[in-house]
Motif scaffolding. Structure first.
Motif, PDB file in Angstrom:
ATOM      1  N   UNK A   1     -16.873  -8.358 -14.325  1.00 32.10           N
ATOM      2  CA  UNK A   1     -18.056  -7.545 -13.227  1.00 32.10           C
ATOM      3  C   UNK A   1     -17.490  -6.950 -12.794  1.00 32.10           C
ATOM      4  N   UNK A   2     -16.129  -6.580 -12.051  1.00 26.78           N
ATOM      5  CA  UNK A   2     -15.416  -6.184 -11.275  1.00 26.78           C
ATOM      6  C   UNK A   2     -15.083  -4.303 -12.358  1.00 26.78           C
ATOM      7  N   UNK A   3     -15.358  -5.191 -13.484  1.00 29.36           N
ATOM      8  CA  UNK A   3     -14.426  -4.058 -14.274  1.00 29.36           C
ATOM      9  C   UNK A   3     -13.147  -3.649 -14.270  1.00 29.36           C
ATOM     10  N   UNK A   4     -12.275  -4.916 -14.627  1.00 33.69           N
ATOM     11  CA  UNK A   4     -10.932  -4.700 -14.776  1.00 33.69           C
ATOM     12  C   UNK A   4     -10.717  -4.454 -15.671  1.00 33.69           C
ATOM     13  N   UNK A   5      -9.348  -4.320 -15.863  1.00 31.24           N
ATOM     14  CA  UNK A   5      -9.020  -3.203 -17.760  1.00 31.24           C
ATOM     15  C   UNK A   5      -8.199  -4.575 -17.853  1.00 31.24           C
ATOM     16  N   UNK A   6      -7.792  -4.227 -19.066  1.00 32.95           N
ATOM     17  CA  UNK A   6      -6.229  -5.137 -19.428  1.00 32.95           C
ATOM     18  C   UNK A   6      -5.017  -4.150 -19.359  1.00 32.95           C
ATOM     19  N   UNK A   7      -3.833  -4.675 -19.154  1.00 36.58           N
ATOM     20  CA  UNK A   7      -2.912  -4.108 -18.842  1.00 36.58           C
ATOM     21  C   UNK A   7      -1.986  -3.658 -20.504  1.00 36.58           C
ATOM     22  N   UNK A   8      -1.604  -3.041 -21.210  1.00 33.88           N
ATOM     23  CA  UNK A   8      -0.856  -2.739 -21.945  1.00 33.88           C
ATOM     24  C   UNK A   8       0.309  -4.057 -21.872  1.00 33.88           C
ATOM     25  N   UNK A   9       0.342  -4.800 -22.019  1.00 35.34           N
ATOM     26  CA  UNK A   9       1.939  -5.496 -21.834  1.00 35.34           C
ATOM     27  C   UNK A   9       2.558  -5.996 -22.598  1.00 35.34           C
ATOM     28  N   UNK A  10       4.017  -5.914 -21.946  1.00 31.78           N
ATOM     29  CA  UNK A  10       5.347  -5.011 -23.585  1.00 31.78           C
ATOM     30  C   UNK A  10       5.808  -7.719 -22.771  1.00 31.78           C
ATOM     31  N   UNK A  11       6.951  -7.499 -23.772  1.00 34.93           N
ATOM     32  CA  UNK A  11       7.625  -8.436 -23.949  1.00 34.93           C
ATOM     33  C   UNK A  11       8.894  -8.544 -23.294  1.00 34.93           C
ATOM     34  N   UNK A  12       9.625  -9.314 -22.766  1.00 35.56           N
ATOM     35  CA  UNK A  12      10.861  -8.894 -22.284  1.00 35.56           C
ATOM     36  C   UNK A  12      12.114  -8.304 -22.842  1.00 35.56           C
ATOM     37  N   UNK A  13      12.792  -7.890 -22.511  1.00 34.70           N
ATOM     38  CA  UNK A  13      13.271  -6.967 -23.687  1.00 34.70           C
ATOM     39  C   UNK A  13      14.843  -7.316 -23.105  1.00 34.70           C
ATOM     40  N   UNK A  44      -4.722 -14.970 -15.996  1.00 38.10           N
ATOM     41  CA  UNK A  44      -3.612 -13.981 -15.667  1.00 38.10           C
ATOM     42  C   UNK A  44      -2.513 -12.553 -16.542  1.00 38.10           C
ATOM     43  N   UNK A  45      -2.862 -12.695 -17.277  1.00 36.02           N
ATOM     44  CA  UNK A  45      -2.849 -10.462 -18.450  1.00 36.02           C
ATOM     45  C   UNK A  45      -4.577 -10.789 -17.673  1.00 36.02           C
ATOM     46  N   UNK A  46      -5.882 -10.684 -17.600  1.00 34.85           N
ATOM     47  CA  UNK A  46      -6.664 -10.419 -17.468  1.00 34.85           C
ATOM     48  C   UNK A  46      -6.701  -9.567 -16.116  1.00 34.85           C
ATOM     49  N   UNK A  47      -5.616 -10.199 -15.099  1.00 40.46           N
ATOM     50  CA  UNK A  47      -6.679 -10.094 -13.700  1.00 40.46           C
ATOM     51  C   UNK A  47      -6.348  -8.870 -13.209  1.00 40.46           C
ATOM     52  N   UNK A  48      -5.099  -7.635 -13.978  1.00 42.48           N
ATOM     53  CA  UNK A  48      -5.394  -6.200 -14.297  1.00 42.48           C
ATOM     54  C   UNK A  48      -5.665  -5.023 -13.749  1.00 42.48           C
ATOM     55  N   UNK A  49      -5.859  -4.878 -12.265  1.00 46.21           N
ATOM     56  CA  UNK A  49      -6.989  -4.004 -11.841  1.00 46.21           C
ATOM     57  C   UNK A  49      -7.240  -2.896 -12.093  1.00 46.21           C
ATOM     58  N   UNK A  50      -6.347  -1.339 -12.424  1.00 44.75           N
ATOM     59  CA  UNK A  50      -6.631  -0.235 -13.328  1.00 44.75           C
ATOM     60  C   UNK A  50      -5.599   0.078 -13.395  1.00 44.75           C
ATOM     61  N   UNK A  51      -5.988   1.435 -13.706  1.00 41.64           N
ATOM     62  CA  UNK A  51      -4.368   2.283 -13.387  1.00 41.64           C
ATOM     63  C   UNK A  51      -4.416   3.372 -12.637  1.00 41.64           C
ATOM     64  N   UNK A  52      -5.485   3.533 -11.443  1.00 40.25           N
ATOM     65  CA  UNK A  52      -5.546   4.158 -10.325  1.00 40.25           C
ATOM     66  C   UNK A  52      -4.663   2.799  -9.483  1.00 40.25           C
ATOM     67  N   UNK A  53      -4.793   2.040  -9.452  1.00 42.88           N
ATOM     68  CA  UNK A  53      -3.938   0.709  -9.314  1.00 42.88           C
ATOM     69  C   UNK A  53      -3.287  -0.392  -9.769  1.00 42.88           C
ATOM     70  N   UNK A  54      -2.178  -0.409 -10.317  1.00 45.93           N
ATOM     71  CA  UNK A  54      -1.995  -0.781 -11.435  1.00 45.93           C
ATOM     72  C   UNK A  54      -1.544  -2.272 -10.733  1.00 45.93           C
ATOM     73  N   UNK A  55      -1.689  -2.966  -9.850  1.00 48.92           N
ATOM     74  CA  UNK A  55      -2.102  -4.628  -9.327  1.00 48.92           C
ATOM     75  C   UNK A  55      -2.787  -5.419  -9.820  1.00 48.92           C
TER      76      UNK A  55
END
Length: 385
Positions: free
Chosen positions: A30-42, A238-249
């Motif tokens: 409902x708050x229009x959260x976005x899914x970040x493009x996550x990467x695994x630790x390298x 945890x993964x879905x809690x990303x806010x947006x590209x505007x504020x990537x928190x």
């Protein structure tokens, strides 16, 4: 007529495809959260510097001399107060503080300090098989609940320490209690609860995202396979809690009944988001957008306390030693020397260097100093060259 029938069938086919496509699309919160493009630790995580730097030792000495009780507990505040309310104040002792100190001892290979800290947790915080989240020494209990964020941190630290040295009796008992207790009391319908007691189950209406220590939950699930569903549920939160590209928190909490994320007072507390980033990093996952944003703020010394989730604009210009300390730890977990180095550069600007000042070596504000600020700074400083 034949042409009309063909057009009719084409229309039906297109309509069906549209409906199917709509039905298969992922539901947005409902708050229009976005899914970040996550990467695994390298990269391999950074290791603590040996021998410890002067700044690290000075910070530890400040905590030992100014924030530690005669019994070994870490005071919440440098300033004492007789007031006891919903929030911890004065010379109360938190399981959070003792867990952070336990982790510092493990990281630096100080088995003596580790055992002392485990003994304190066992002797002062463990009441009715519950690690109380706050106490006043030599006083009746001021709470009857345990905080899952602190319990998970202590459990994970004990799990990792077992690979370094044999746990003492206190450490073993705490480990066994948490391993058997957290699966039954720390989760409800696979969602992590915030607090629980020995007398009653806790069914929180919201899940605090910063509480989701995914690495600890995975360690717990390795011993208690019934938690496999909880691992996936909390991983998705945890993964879905990303806010947006505007504020990537990251959002503060999640409401399972509404299926949406929420933010306290409509703003983002940087410490909450940093803890989410740290939990992700320690589980081997990160968002490049979030890390790039954090690198920029630590490089410029503009890592502030609150942000607007819609515009991404800082709502104040207050900096925190805890924030820079956690940022350094995030960089260390990711093997990101650039982030860790810049975070430590900003952190050390806030460390008191006047040897005549009672806060020498520590981090104080307005004639007070707080355990959380100093302990998170201490954990960051172990990577200081």
């Amino acid at each position: 007529m034949e042409r009309k029938l063909k057009l009719f069938f084409i229309f039906i086919l297109l309509a069906g495809l549209i409906v199917t496509s709509w039905g298969c699309s992922p539901k947005k919160n409902e708050d229009n959260s976005e899914m970040a493009a996550y990467q695994t630790l390298a990269s391999a995580p950074l290791t603590p510097v040996a021998p410890l730097s002067r700044q690290t030792l000075d910070c530890q000495a400040f905590i030992d001399n100014q924030l530690t009780s005669a019994y070994g507990g870490i005071y919440t505040n440098y300033q004492n107060t007789a007031q006891t309310g919903e929030l911890s104040t004065g010379h109360e002792i938190l399981s959070e503080s003792m867990g952070l100190l336990l982790e510092y001892a493990r990281l630096t290979g100080d088995q003596h300090l580790f055992d002392q800290t485990a003994d304190y947790i066992h002797d002062y915080l463990l009441i009715d098989n519950i690690l109380l989240w706050r106490i006043l020494e030599k006083s009746d209990p001021i709470t009857d609940v345990s905080a899952t964020i602190d319990d998970l941190r202590i459990y994970q630290t004990l799990t990792l320490a077992k690979k370094q040295w044999p746990l003492n009796d206190s450490g073993n008992e705490i480990f066994e209690i948490l391993e058997n207790q957290l699966p039954t009391k720390g989760f409800h319908n696979s969602y992590l609860v915030n607090y629980y007691s020995s007398a009653r189950p806790t069914e929180d209406k919201t899940v605090e995202i910063a509480y989701i220590n995914l690495a600890a939950i995975k360690s717990l699930a390795a011993a208690k396979t019934d938690l496999s569903a909880a691992v996936e549920t909390n991983r998705q939160l945890l993964l879905g809690s990303f806010i947006s590209e505007t504020l990537p928190l990251y959002h503060k909490s999640y409401d399972p009944q509404k299926g949406s994320y929420n933010n306290a007072d409509g703003k983002i507390n940087i410490l909450d988001s940093l803890m989410v980033m740290q939990n992700l990093a320690e589980a081997g996952v990160y968002s490049p957008q979030s890390i790039a944003w954090l690198e920029e703020q630590t490089l410029s010394g503009t890592l502030y306390s609150y942000y607007d989730p819609d515009t991404g604009i800082a709502l104040d210009n207050q900096e925190s030693s805890a924030a820079y300390g956690i940022a350094a730890q995030i960089g260390a977990a990711l093997g990101n020397e650039f982030l860790t180095s810049n975070a430590l550069t900003q952190l050390k600007k806030h460390q008191v260097t006047d040897q005549h000042d009672p806060f020498y070596g520590g981090f104080g504000y307005n004639n007070n100093a707080y355990s959380y600020d100093n302990l998170q700074a201490l954990l960051g400083l172990v990577y200081n060259q």
